[in-house]
Design an enzyme around this catalytic site. Structure first.
Site, PDB file in Angstrom:
ATOM      1  N   GLY A  14       0.917  -1.165  -0.134  1.00  0.00           N
ATOM      2  CA  GLY A  14      -0.133   0.018  -0.178  1.00  0.00           C
ATOM      3  C   GLY A  14       0.898   1.339   0.020  1.00  0.00           C
ATOM      4  N   ARG A  75       0.887  -5.143  -4.736  1.00  0.00           N
ATOM      5  CA  ARG A  75       1.221  -6.346  -3.978  1.00  0.00           C
ATOM      6  C   ARG A  75       1.257  -7.598  -4.857  1.00  0.00           C
ATOM      7  NH1 ARG A  75      -0.668  -4.066   1.000  1.00  0.00           N
ATOM      8  NH2 ARG A  75      -2.669  -2.566   0.776  1.00  0.00           N
ATOM      9  N   ASP A 106       5.073  -4.738   6.070  1.00  0.00           N
ATOM     10  CA  ASP A 106       5.743  -6.070   6.551  1.00  0.00           C
ATOM     11  C   ASP A 106       5.435  -7.162   5.426  1.00  0.00           C
ATOM     12  OD1 ASP A 106       2.859  -5.894   6.665  1.00  0.00           O
ATOM     13  OD2 ASP A 106       2.804  -6.867   8.614  1.00  0.00           O
ATOM     14  N   THR A 129       4.239   2.924   5.659  1.00  0.00           N
ATOM     15  CA  THR A 129       2.817   2.339   5.464  1.00  0.00           C
ATOM     16  C   THR A 129       2.117   3.227   6.340  1.00  0.00           C
ATOM     17  OG1 THR A 129       1.661   0.751   6.472  1.00  0.00           O
ATOM     18  CG2 THR A 129       3.539   0.526   7.345  1.00  0.00           C
ATOM     19  N   ASP A 131      -0.095   2.566   8.505  1.00  0.00           N
ATOM     20  CA  ASP A 131      -0.646   1.882   9.467  1.00  0.00           C
ATOM     21  C   ASP A 131       0.172   2.048  10.800  1.00  0.00           C
ATOM     22  OD1 ASP A 131      -2.637   0.934   8.017  1.00  0.00           O
ATOM     23  OD2 ASP A 131      -2.019  -0.922   7.772  1.00  0.00           O
ATOM     24  N   ASP A 133       2.440  -0.046  11.581  1.00  0.00           N
ATOM     25  CA  ASP A 133       2.612  -1.378  12.566  1.00  0.00           C
ATOM     26  C   ASP A 133       3.835  -2.179  12.621  1.00  0.00           C
ATOM     27  OD1 ASP A 133       1.972  -1.811  10.001  1.00  0.00           O
ATOM     28  OD2 ASP A 133       0.536  -3.108   9.966  1.00  0.00           O
ATOM     29  N   ARG A 175      -6.357  -2.442   9.097  1.00  0.00           N
ATOM     30  CA  ARG A 175      -6.937  -3.788   9.036  1.00  0.00           C
ATOM     31  C   ARG A 175      -6.552  -4.554  10.362  1.00  0.00           C
ATOM     32  NH1 ARG A 175      -6.054  -5.373   3.345  1.00  0.00           N
ATOM     33  NH2 ARG A 175      -3.745  -5.089   3.756  1.00  0.00           N
TER      34      ARG A 175
HETATM   35  O1  F6P Z   1      -1.594  -1.171   4.890  1.00  0.00           O
HETATM   36  C1  F6P Z   1      -1.971   0.080   4.446  1.00  0.00           C
HETATM   37  C2  F6P Z   1      -3.670  -0.134   4.171  1.00  0.00           C
HETATM   38  O2  F6P Z   1      -3.835   1.410   3.887  1.00  0.00           O
HETATM   39  C3  F6P Z   1      -4.472  -0.397   5.406  1.00  0.00           C
HETATM   40  O3  F6P Z   1      -4.751   0.500   6.606  1.00  0.00           O
HETATM   41  C4  F6P Z   1      -5.663  -1.130   4.713  1.00  0.00           C
HETATM   42  O4  F6P Z   1      -6.292  -2.087   5.431  1.00  0.00           O
HETATM   43  C5  F6P Z   1      -5.188  -1.632   3.570  1.00  0.00           C
HETATM   44  O5  F6P Z   1      -3.709  -0.857   3.393  1.00  0.00           O
HETATM   45  C6  F6P Z   1      -5.998  -1.467   2.268  1.00  0.00           C
HETATM   46  O6  F6P Z   1      -5.310  -2.024   1.169  1.00  0.00           O
HETATM   47  P1  F6P Z   1      -5.833  -1.914  -0.453  1.00  0.00           P
HETATM   48  O7  F6P Z   1      -5.589  -0.669  -0.511  1.00  0.00           O
HETATM   49  O8  F6P Z   1      -5.027  -2.898  -0.885  1.00  0.00           O
HETATM   50  O9  F6P Z   1      -7.199  -2.379  -0.184  1.00  0.00           O
END
Ligand code: F6P
Length: 327
Positions: A14, A75, A106, A129, A131, A133, A175
């Protein structure tokens, strides 16, 4: 020790505000140390396809202030396979790339560890990121900007919540991590904050909302992380409260991907600049398999494997502060 002559940089997973500032920093540090720099498009996807571009100090003009990533991100499913990683390694060899900086979260780092085990390829990770995390850094790139975006949005929701005496459930990203929810919740003065790390129970939320009505609050904001543990999504939570507390007029607002975009904050730009330089210097020093990060405002490095395994823990003091603030 043989001096590295060519370093590649990619953004993966992301996207997050500050990724461009980190690319700029890696590229400029390479130019400073007279090392060639190659940009890899779309993370591991582009690595498997050999989708590369040569980057010079001038290629990264005017991007420090831009959200997203000029190298694009993805991804990659194929990189999870041995065949995918073999193709990736071939492209690196063909292009005489000797080391790589991976800017991501991660998932991206897990790929980096496996790749290094198989091919002994030098890699340094930069945590990018929203997040926050990742173990081994108090701040990931983009977290500060995303927080400010979320707080600004919740402030606006508060205006309309208060005008109509309404209760708003606001869903923020995360998430598996409640950093955005907890910090934005405290920063925006939320009534309750629901996060993935702790199940505070629905009864507690109802009690708290009842109490706030009793004590004279006419509107309220509940901040909910995407992955909260209540077992209900944000719409179900809203329904649950409407059924149980009929005095409330409830609305839902999902902030979504707007939290990932926008111009990075000064904090994220400075962090990106520091981490980019450090990642190149570590590689030139013969180091590998490390993630650069921030601790007590010092740039530090942690083994990538540890950064992935270390997990994350939520700030209990902040949870306590948030509790006291709902008085
Ligand atoms: O990891 C970053 C993030 O924005 C999370 O907060 C979220 O759950 C996820 O990516 C959403 O991913 P995508 O854009 O692939 O739906």
């Amino acid at each position: 020790m043989k001096k590295i002559k060519k370093i590649a940089v990619m953004t993966s997973g992301g996207d997050s505000p500050g990724m461009n500032a980190a690319i700029r920093s890696v590229v400029r540090a390479c130019a400073y140390y007279r090392v060639s720099c190659i940009g890899i498009y779309r993370g591991y996807e582009g690595l498997i396809e050999g989708d590369f571009i040569e980057l010079t100090a001038r290629s990264v003009n005017n991007i420090i202030n831009k959200g997203g990533t000029i190298l694009k991100s993805a991804r990659s499913e194929e990189f999870r396979t041995k065949e995918g990683r073999a193709k990736a390694y071939e492209h690196l060899k063909e292009n005489e790339i000797e080391a790589m900086v991976v800017i991501g979260g991660d998932g991206s780092f897990t790929g980096a560890v496996i790749f290094n085990e198989e091919y002994k390829f030098p890699i340094i990770g930069i945590p990018g990121t929203i997040d926050n995390d990742i173990f081994g850094t108090t701040h990931t790139l983009g977290f500060d900007t995303a927080l400010n975006t979320a707080v600004e949005a919740i402030d606006k929701i508060r205006d309309t919540a208060s005008s109509h005496n309404r209760l708003f459930f606001v869903e923020v990203m995360g998430r598996d991590a409640g950093f955005i929810a907890l910090n934005a919740g405290v920063g925006a003065g939320a009534e309750e904050i629901l996060i993935p790390e702790e199940d505070l129970g629905l009864d507690r939320m109802l009690e708290s909302l009842k109490k706030s009505r009793r004590t004279g609050k006419s509107s309220s904001i509940v901040v909910v992380a995407e992955g909260d543990k209540s077992g209900k999504n944000v719409y179900q939570l809203a329904e649950y409260v409407e059924e149980n507390l009929q005095e409330y007029d409830v609305r839902v607002s999902v902030l979504g991907h707007m939290q990932r975009g926008g111009s990075p904050s000064c904090f994220d730009r400075v962090l990106a600049s520091r981490l980019g330089v450090k990642s190149v210097e570590l590689l030139l020093d013969g180091k590998t398999n490390l993630m650069v990060g921030l601790k007590n405002n010092e740039v530090i490095s942690t083994s990538i494997a540890e950064a992935i395994k270390g997990g994350h823990s939520i700030n209990q003091e902040l949870l306590r502060v948030s509790d006291i603030m709902t008085t």
